[in-house]
Design an enzyme around this catalytic site. Structure first.
Site, PDB file in Angstrom:
ATOM      1  CD  GLU A  41      -2.367   0.959   2.794  1.00  0.00           C
ATOM      2  OE1 GLU A  41      -1.934   0.047   3.700  1.00  0.00           O
ATOM      3  OE2 GLU A  41      -3.407   1.579   3.244  1.00  0.00           O
ATOM      4  CE  LYS A 112      -7.272   0.549   4.265  1.00  0.00           C
ATOM      5  NZ  LYS A 112      -5.734   0.947   4.589  1.00  0.00           N
ATOM      6  CB  CYS A 150      -3.804  -2.386   4.432  1.00  0.00           C
ATOM      7  SG  CYS A 150      -2.840  -2.675   5.919  1.00  0.00           S
TER       8      CYS A 150
HETATM    9  C1  ACM Z   1      -3.880  -0.173   7.147  1.00  0.00           C
HETATM   10  O1  ACM Z   1      -4.794  -0.164   6.720  1.00  0.00           O
HETATM   11  N1  ACM Z   1      -2.985   0.411   6.456  1.00  0.00           N
HETATM   12  C2  ACM Z   1      -3.280  -0.620   8.747  1.00  0.00           C
END
Ligand code: ACM
Length: 289
Positions: A41, A112, A150
Site C-alpha cells: 500500500e 480502499k 490492508c
Molecule cells: C492499514 O490499513 N494500513 C493498517
C-alpha cells in the site's frame, strides 16, 4: 499444469520521497521473472501523512502520475501484471488506491473501502466496490484477480465478496501495523478457497511524537490456508511462488460441502445493522434498568 508465478515485494519507502522510492522498487524487481507482482500500500509515498498538504504533494492522478507511468514501463518490460498501492488524486478528492497495470499498459483501479485510523481524516472511502479482473499470463494461464488493501482484511466481507465474484487470487497491498493479519490471511484464504498475496512494508514512521511500526511478514497463502512463502518482519524481500489458479476453482470441502454454495445468506441477516443495532441495544438497557 497451468502456472502463475506470483510475487510479493516487501519494501520500506521513505516518507514523501516518490522518485527515490520508485528507483528502490525498480531495483528490487529488475531481474524478477514473475507473472504477477504485488507491491505494498502507498508504496511510493509512505503512509503516516503529517498533513493534508503532504498527502496532496504525494498524491497523483491514475493514470497519468509518475508512479503509474513507472509501473506501466515495468509491467511492459517484465511482461508482468503489477498491483501496487498509491495515493490517488481525483479532482479535489484523495483515495487510498491500488492500481493494476497489465503488460499491455492497460490500467484498472481499486479504492480502499475500509479506511484505518487517521486515513479517515485524509481519504474518501472507496466507491468502486471490490473488483475482480480476468487476466492471462503470457503462457496462457488464465486467472481471476481480486484486490483489497490492508485493513480490508479485518472485514471478512471483503475477501468473501471477492470470492463470490469469482476471484482465484487476491492481491493485498498492505502497510500493516496491527499484529494479527499474518495469521488471519491463511483463514481468509481457507474460508474462501482462494490464493492471497499480502505485500507489506516494514520500518517506522512518525507524526507528532507518535510512531507507527509496520510489521513486514508479507506472505502468500493457498486455498488450504497454508502459508507458501513468508517474509521476515524487517528487510527488503521478494517472495515468489508458482501456483495453479485452477486449484481455487473447486470449492468443495468433501462430497457434501462446498465453501460458497453452502452459505445460507437468508439466515445471516441481523434485524438491525451496524451502529444502529448497538445504539438501540444501549437504549433498551437504559430504559429497562
Ligand atoms: C492499514 O490499513 N494500513 C493498517
Amino acid at each position: 499444469m497451468p502456472v502463475l508465478h506470483a510475487a510479493y515485494v516487501q519494501t520500506n519507502p521513505s516518507y514523501l520521497a516518490v522518485e527515490s522510492n520508485l528507483q528502490a522498487a525498480e531495483s528490487q524487481i529488475s531481474s524478477l521473472d514473475a507473472d504477477l507482482i504485488v507491491f505494498p500500500e502507498l508504496f511510493t509515498s509512505g503512509y503516516f501523512f503529517q498533513s493534508v498538504e503532504h498527502l496532496a504533494q504525494a498524491a497523483e492522478p491514475i493514470p497519468g502520475g509518475p508512479s503509474t507511468r513507472a509501473l506501466k514501463s515495468w509491467a511492459t518490460s517484465l511482461d508482468a501484471t503489477i498491483v501496487a498501492g498509491l495515493a490517488e488524486r481525483a479532482g479535489e478528492r484523495f483515495y487510498n488506491s491500488a492500481v493494476l497495470v497489465r503488460p499491455d499498459g492497460t490500467i484498472d483501479t481499486y479504492r480502499k473501502v475500509h479506511l484505518f485510523y487517521e486515513e479517515k481524516t485524509l481519504f474518501e472511502p472507496g466507491d468502486l466496490g471490490f473488483p475482480v479482473f480476468d487476466l492471462e499470463t503470457s503462457d496462457g494461464t488464465s486467472y481471476r484477480l481480486g484486490i483489497m488493501v490492508c485493513f480490508d482484511w479485518y472485514f471478512p466481507e471483503a475477501a468473501r465478496t471477492l470470492a463470490l465474484k469469482g476471484a482465484d487470487v487476491i492481491a493485498h497491498p498492505s502497510n500493516l501495523v496491527l499484529p494479527h493479519c499474518p495469521e488471519s490471511m491463511p483463514v481468509r484464504a481457507r474460508e474462501n478457497h482462494v490464493f492471497t498475496i499480502t505485500a507489506n512494508r516494514y520500518g517506522e514512521e512518525h507524526k507528532e511524537g507518535e510512531a507507527l511500526t509496520f510489521i513486514g511478514t508479507s506472505e502468500i497463502c493457498d486455498p488450504s490456508g497454508t502459508i507458501r512463502e513468508q517474509a521476515e518482519r524487517t528487510g527488503h524481500e521478494v517472495g515468489l511462488v508458482a501456483i495453479d489458479p485452477q486449484e481455487a476453482r473447486d470449492r468443495r470441502i468433501n462430497t457434501h460441502n462446498d465453501v460458497l454454495e453452502d452459505r445460507r445468506p437468508d439466515t445471516y441477516r441481523s434485524r438491525m445493522t451496524g451502529g444502529s443495532a448497538a445504539k438501540n441495544t444501549a437504549q433498551r438497557s437504559a430504559t429497562t434498568s
